[in-house]
Design a protein around this motif. Structure first.
Motif, PDB file in Angstrom:
ATOM      1  N   PRO A  62      11.660  -7.143  -0.887  1.00 43.95           N
ATOM      2  CA  PRO A  62      11.758  -8.159  -1.941  1.00 43.95           C
ATOM      3  C   PRO A  62      10.616  -9.153  -1.959  1.00 43.95           C
ATOM      4  CG  PRO A  62      13.284  -8.649  -0.158  1.00 43.95           C
ATOM      5  CD  PRO A  62      12.713  -7.295   0.132  1.00 43.95           C
ATOM      6  N   ALA A  63       9.816  -9.204  -0.909  1.00 38.80           N
ATOM      7  CA  ALA A  63       8.692 -10.149  -0.862  1.00 38.80           C
ATOM      8  C   ALA A  63       7.529  -9.492  -0.137  1.00 38.80           C
ATOM      9  CB  ALA A  63       9.109 -11.448  -0.151  1.00 38.80           C
ATOM     10  N   GLY A  64       6.347 -10.095  -0.279  1.00 31.21           N
ATOM     11  CA  GLY A  64       5.155  -9.540   0.343  1.00 31.21           C
ATOM     12  C   GLY A  64       5.193  -9.606   1.858  1.00 31.21           C
ATOM     13  N   LEU A  65       4.610  -8.605   2.501  1.00 32.14           N
ATOM     14  CA  LEU A  65       4.519  -8.549   3.950  1.00 32.14           C
ATOM     15  C   LEU A  65       3.191  -9.148   4.402  1.00 32.14           C
ATOM     16  CD1 LEU A  65       5.808  -4.901   4.544  1.00 32.14           C
ATOM     17  CD2 LEU A  65       7.150  -7.016   4.432  1.00 32.14           C
ATOM     18  N   THR A  66       3.195  -9.775   5.548  1.00 35.71           N
ATOM     19  CA  THR A  66       1.971 -10.372   6.071  1.00 35.71           C
ATOM     20  C   THR A  66       1.064  -9.287   6.646  1.00 35.71           C
ATOM     21  OG1 THR A  66       3.039 -10.724   8.219  1.00 35.71           O
ATOM     22  CG2 THR A  66       3.132 -12.536   6.625  1.00 35.71           C
ATOM     23  N   PRO A  67      -0.248  -9.510   6.669  1.00 36.10           N
ATOM     24  CA  PRO A  67      -1.152  -8.518   7.267  1.00 36.10           C
ATOM     25  C   PRO A  67      -0.799  -8.285   8.736  1.00 36.10           C
ATOM     26  CG  PRO A  67      -2.372 -10.119   5.964  1.00 36.10           C
ATOM     27  CD  PRO A  67      -0.969 -10.629   6.058  1.00 36.10           C
ATOM     28  N   GLY A  68      -0.921  -7.043   9.167  1.00 35.86           N
ATOM     29  CA  GLY A  68      -0.616  -6.707  10.554  1.00 35.86           C
ATOM     30  C   GLY A  68       0.295  -5.499  10.662  1.00 35.86           C
ATOM     31  N   ALA A  93      21.285  17.383   5.148  1.00 36.00           N
ATOM     32  CA  ALA A  93      21.536  16.129   5.860  1.00 36.00           C
ATOM     33  C   ALA A  93      20.302  15.640   6.614  1.00 36.00           C
ATOM     34  CB  ALA A  93      22.700  16.286   6.817  1.00 36.00           C
ATOM     35  N   THR A  94      19.110  15.970   6.134  1.00 38.04           N
ATOM     36  CA  THR A  94      17.881  15.497   6.744  1.00 38.04           C
ATOM     37  C   THR A  94      17.224  14.476   5.820  1.00 38.04           C
ATOM     38  OG1 THR A  94      17.501  17.572   7.904  1.00 38.04           O
ATOM     39  CG2 THR A  94      15.608  16.144   7.587  1.00 38.04           C
ATOM     40  N   VAL A  95      16.868  13.335   6.381  1.00 35.07           N
ATOM     41  CA  VAL A  95      16.200  12.290   5.621  1.00 35.07           C
ATOM     42  C   VAL A  95      14.765  12.199   6.105  1.00 35.07           C
ATOM     43  CG1 VAL A  95      16.130   9.825   5.119  1.00 35.07           C
ATOM     44  CG2 VAL A  95      18.328  11.007   5.234  1.00 35.07           C
ATOM     45  N   THR A  96      13.832  12.168   5.187  1.00 36.39           N
ATOM     46  CA  THR A  96      12.419  12.084   5.544  1.00 36.39           C
ATOM     47  C   THR A  96      11.802  10.832   4.947  1.00 36.39           C
ATOM     48  OG1 THR A  96      11.690  13.345   3.611  1.00 36.39           O
ATOM     49  CG2 THR A  96      12.226  14.589   5.600  1.00 36.39           C
ATOM     50  N   LEU A  97      10.706  10.428   5.564  1.00 38.64           N
ATOM     51  CA  LEU A  97       9.926   9.286   5.090  1.00 38.64           C
ATOM     52  C   LEU A  97       8.518   9.789   4.845  1.00 38.64           C
ATOM     53  CD1 LEU A  97       9.691   6.223   4.577  1.00 38.64           C
ATOM     54  CD2 LEU A  97       9.172   5.953   7.006  1.00 38.64           C
ATOM     55  N   VAL A  98       8.073   9.764   3.586  1.00 39.65           N
ATOM     56  CA  VAL A  98       6.760  10.310   3.262  1.00 39.65           C
ATOM     57  C   VAL A  98       5.744   9.242   2.887  1.00 39.65           C
ATOM     58  CG1 VAL A  98       7.720  12.511   2.559  1.00 39.65           C
ATOM     59  CG2 VAL A  98       7.407  10.707   0.851  1.00 39.65           C
ATOM     60  N   ASN A  99       6.180   8.013   2.799  1.00 41.02           N
ATOM     61  CA  ASN A  99       5.251   6.903   2.586  1.00 41.02           C
ATOM     62  C   ASN A  99       5.785   5.668   3.299  1.00 41.02           C
ATOM     63  OD1 ASN A  99       3.019   5.498   1.617  1.00 41.02           O
ATOM     64  ND2 ASN A  99       4.151   4.729  -0.150  1.00 41.02           N
ATOM     65  N   PRO A 100       5.223   5.333   4.483  1.00 41.83           N
ATOM     66  CA  PRO A 100       4.054   5.936   5.127  1.00 41.83           C
ATOM     67  C   PRO A 100       4.382   7.292   5.748  1.00 41.83           C
ATOM     68  CG  PRO A 100       4.980   4.229   6.521  1.00 41.83           C
ATOM     69  CD  PRO A 100       5.742   4.163   5.234  1.00 41.83           C
ATOM     70  N   ALA A 101       3.414   8.184   5.694  1.00 42.47           N
ATOM     71  CA  ALA A 101       3.646   9.560   6.135  1.00 42.47           C
ATOM     72  C   ALA A 101       3.533   9.726   7.642  1.00 42.47           C
ATOM     73  CB  ALA A 101       2.661  10.493   5.436  1.00 42.47           C
ATOM     74  N   GLN A 102       2.877   8.768   8.328  1.00 39.95           N
ATOM     75  CA  GLN A 102       2.691   8.907   9.760  1.00 39.95           C
ATOM     76  C   GLN A 102       2.604   7.522  10.393  1.00 39.95           C
ATOM     77  OE1 GLN A 102      -0.951  11.098   9.994  1.00 39.95           O
ATOM     78  NE2 GLN A 102      -2.212   9.447   9.171  1.00 39.95           N
ATOM     79  N   ASP A 103       2.769   7.472  11.705  1.00 34.97           N
ATOM     80  CA  ASP A 103       2.684   6.200  12.408  1.00 34.97           C
ATOM     81  C   ASP A 103       1.296   5.589  12.259  1.00 34.97           C
ATOM     82  OD1 ASP A 103       5.257   5.777  13.395  1.00 34.97           O
ATOM     83  OD2 ASP A 103       4.921   7.095  15.109  1.00 34.97           O
ATOM     84  N   ASN A 104       1.285   4.260  12.182  1.00 35.12           N
ATOM     85  CA  ASN A 104       0.051   3.472  12.097  1.00 35.12           C
ATOM     86  C   ASN A 104      -0.736   3.736  10.819  1.00 35.12           C
ATOM     87  OD1 ASN A 104       0.458   2.257  14.681  1.00 35.12           O
ATOM     88  ND2 ASN A 104      -0.271   4.154  15.637  1.00 35.12           N
ATOM     89  N   ALA A 105      -0.062   4.231   9.778  1.00 36.07           N
ATOM     90  CA  ALA A 105      -0.734   4.402   8.488  1.00 36.07           C
ATOM     91  C   ALA A 105      -1.086   3.028   7.935  1.00 36.07           C
ATOM     92  CB  ALA A 105       0.175   5.147   7.522  1.00 36.07           C
ATOM     93  N   VAL A 106      -2.243   2.934   7.291  1.00 37.58           N
ATOM     94  CA  VAL A 106      -2.701   1.667   6.723  1.00 37.58           C
ATOM     95  C   VAL A 106      -2.369   1.629   5.240  1.00 37.58           C
ATOM     96  CG1 VAL A 106      -4.687   0.189   6.273  1.00 37.58           C
ATOM     97  CG2 VAL A 106      -4.553   1.479   8.411  1.00 37.58           C
ATOM     98  N   VAL A 107      -1.706   0.563   4.806  1.00 38.70           N
ATOM     99  CA  VAL A 107      -1.401   0.369   3.386  1.00 38.70           C
ATOM    100  C   VAL A 107      -2.104  -0.888   2.914  1.00 38.70           C
ATOM    101  CG1 VAL A 107       0.818   1.536   3.537  1.00 38.70           C
ATOM    102  CG2 VAL A 107       0.712  -0.927   3.862  1.00 38.70           C
ATOM    103  N   THR A 108      -2.546  -0.892   1.684  1.00 33.87           N
ATOM    104  CA  THR A 108      -3.279  -2.025   1.146  1.00 33.87           C
ATOM    105  C   THR A 108      -2.443  -2.875   0.207  1.00 33.87           C
ATOM    106  OG1 THR A 108      -4.142  -0.623  -0.614  1.00 33.87           O
ATOM    107  CG2 THR A 108      -5.509  -0.888   1.341  1.00 33.87           C
ATOM    108  N   ALA A 109      -1.174  -2.541   0.053  1.00 33.35           N
ATOM    109  CA  ALA A 109      -0.276  -3.322  -0.790  1.00 33.35           C
ATOM    110  C   ALA A 109       0.626  -4.165   0.098  1.00 33.35           C
ATOM    111  CB  ALA A 109       0.564  -2.405  -1.670  1.00 33.35           C
ATOM    112  N   THR A 110       0.801  -5.424  -0.238  1.00 34.63           N
ATOM    113  CA  THR A 110       1.687  -6.277   0.543  1.00 34.63           C
ATOM    114  C   THR A 110       3.154  -5.965   0.276  1.00 34.63           C
ATOM    115  OG1 THR A 110       1.612  -7.985  -1.170  1.00 34.63           O
ATOM    116  CG2 THR A 110       0.010  -8.148   0.629  1.00 34.63           C
ATOM    117  N   GLN A 111       3.440  -5.327  -0.853  1.00 28.75           N
ATOM    118  CA  GLN A 111       4.796  -4.879  -1.146  1.00 28.75           C
ATOM    119  C   GLN A 111       4.777  -3.366  -1.387  1.00 28.75           C
ATOM    120  OE1 GLN A 111       5.678  -8.159  -4.184  1.00 28.75           O
ATOM    121  NE2 GLN A 111       7.710  -7.689  -3.396  1.00 28.75           N
ATOM    122  N   PRO A 112       4.560  -2.603  -0.333  1.00 32.31           N
ATOM    123  CA  PRO A 112       4.465  -1.145  -0.504  1.00 32.31           C
ATOM    124  C   PRO A 112       5.795  -0.538  -0.900  1.00 32.31           C
ATOM    125  CG  PRO A 112       4.549  -1.693   1.809  1.00 32.31           C
ATOM    126  CD  PRO A 112       4.435  -2.994   1.075  1.00 32.31           C
TER     127      PRO A 112
END
Length: 440
Positions: free
Chosen positions: A338-344, A280-299
């Motif tokens: 469903p749509a691209g995210l704005t930079p930030g 009953a444990t749910v994990t999030l591995v992408n993004p793996a940590q706070d303030n991770a930088v992604v280069t895709a607008t639809q990660p």
């Protein structure tokens, strides 16, 4: 006079009938004069790797085996070089595969190049929402690093060589490297040639203790991940598709054996490495940590959890996106907005029920890099698990979000076809009329 009206009327009837049949053929897609994108040939997991002063590699996977190519040029309106899959270049014939690996060579250093890539039997060309993608080659560095390579083997669940799979290798702060797995299962990358993210120099790392993240993509045969240190990367222990490995543990024979039979994942992976799942444990591995930088607008957000668990995913940004997803039988889940995210800066929240039926939440912040070339001049889809692409061939095909993965084909205008068909039939009708007149 009446005797000349019969063939004219017949000719008109033939013309009208032929036009109707032609329209039906085009609308029913039985007249395949234009290439159309199909979901099974839509590029996924698109990445640009191995950027050097003389070349770079574009790779992707498709649901079904098909051909692949890349067209490049120094200007967006003149893509005058065509590069085929590395396997096609080697064999001299065009083959089909679910994995596509195109190495562009002999380009100029510190130069911006535009490119599109083709996939499918119709050679539909995919671009970046109407414009070619961009990549900047590295500049020339006078001092060359000492040779250093990482290599190993990839096998499937049955222990057979996984030829045609693609191995991605990531050093900290460096442009990713990659290798096409050979028919015998072997792969190798020249670690020493990895450039820093800004492409200004060669990446520096400790030859013994630097962590290396490895991702293997093999289409329908599955994927695998591994983490290893540079001191144990020649060779890397065999990687089996469908498993996740952490080879950083003490390399005694007993421990190594346990690691293979019960692979341990790492949440620090830049390739969305799966992590162990507690009840009953749910994990999030992408993004793996706070303030991770992604280069895709639809990660693609990914994680793990109990099979069958229903999750609520919410992304808070200028526009809030909410969706639900069910954990797959293998304990993994993924969701794409469903749509691209704005930079930030954005926040993702995962809601689920624990063993006691109490609602729990998992929250993480992440940063979407600004649009345009990402760090190191790589296109924005480099880190995206599934690039959003738009074909440039007629008809233009615009793909929706990667959550659906189903392209919407453009409409082929039948005007030209009908004009050609009509003109030909009119000519045939006139010739038939003249012949008929001569006969009578």
């Amino acid at each position: 006079m009446a005797k000349y009206k019969i063939p004219t009327i017949l000719g008109i009837l033939i013309l009208l009938t032929s036009l109707g049949v032609g329209v039906w053929l085009v609308k029913s897609e039985r007249l395949a004069l234009f290439p159309k994108a199909a979901p099974e040939f839509t590029p996924k997991q698109v990445r640009v790797t191995g950027v050097t002063e003389t070349g770079f590699t574009v790779s992707w996977v498709t649901d079904e085996a098909t051909v692949g190519l890349v067209k490049i040029g120094k200007t967006a309106d003149k893509l005058d070089q065509v590069w085929g899959d590395d396997r096609d270049q080697k064999s001299g014939t065009v083959g089909s595969s679910e994995t596509h690996y195109v190495t562009v060579k002999n380009v100029q250093p510190a130069t911006n190049y535009w490119f599109v890539f083709g996939s499918g039997p119709g050679r539909v060309m995919y671009d970046n929402q109407g414009q070619p993608y961009q990549v900047t080659t590295a500049g020339v560095v006078a001092t060359k690093p000492l040779a250093d390579a990482a290599y190993g083997t990839v096998v499937d669940a049955a222990g057979r060589p996984a030829g045609g799979a693609i191995v991605y290798v990531q050093l900290p702060g460096a442009v990713p490297l990659s290798s096409l797995v050979q028919d015998n299962g072997n792969w190798a990358v020249a670690l020493a040639t990895a450039r820093t993210s800004d492409l200004k120099s060669y990446a520096t790392y400790d030859a013994q203790t630097t962590n290396i993240e490895i991702l293997v993509q093999a289409g329908s045969r599955g994927s695998a991940t591994a983490t290893i240190q540079t001191g144990n990367d020649a060779p890397v222990p065999a990687i089996t598709l469908g498993k996740n490995f952490d080879f950083r543990v003490a390399q005694t024979s007993e421990t190594a054996s346990a690691t293979v039979s019960q692979p341990v994942a790492t949440e620090s992976s830049k390739f969305s490495v799966a992590s162990p799942v507690a009840t009953a444990t749910v994990t999030l591995v992408n993004p793996a940590q706070d303030n991770a930088v992604v280069t895709a607008t639809q990660p693609a957000f990914k994680g793990r959890g109990p099979a069958g668990e229903k999750l609520t995913v919410t992304v808070n940004s200028p526009t809030t996106y909410t969706g639900t997803v069910t954990v797959k039988p293998d304990g993994t889940w993924d969701w794409t907005p469903p749509a691209g995210l704005t930079p930030g800066t954005h926040t993702i929240t995962i809601g689920f029920l624990d063993d006691q039926g109490v609602t729990q939440t998992l929250k993480r912040t992440f940063v979407v890099a600004a649009a345009g070339p990402a760090v190191g001049g790589l296109p924005a889809f480099t880190a995206s698990p599934s690039a959003t692409a738009t074909p440039t061939a007629v008809p233009r095909v615009s793909l929706p979000s990667t959550a659906s993965g189903v392209p919407t084909s453009g409409v082929a205008t039948p005007t030209l076809i009908m004009l050609m068909l009509g003109g030909g039939l009119m000519t045939l009708g006139l010739l038939w009329q003249i012949r008929f007149q001569k006969l009578i």
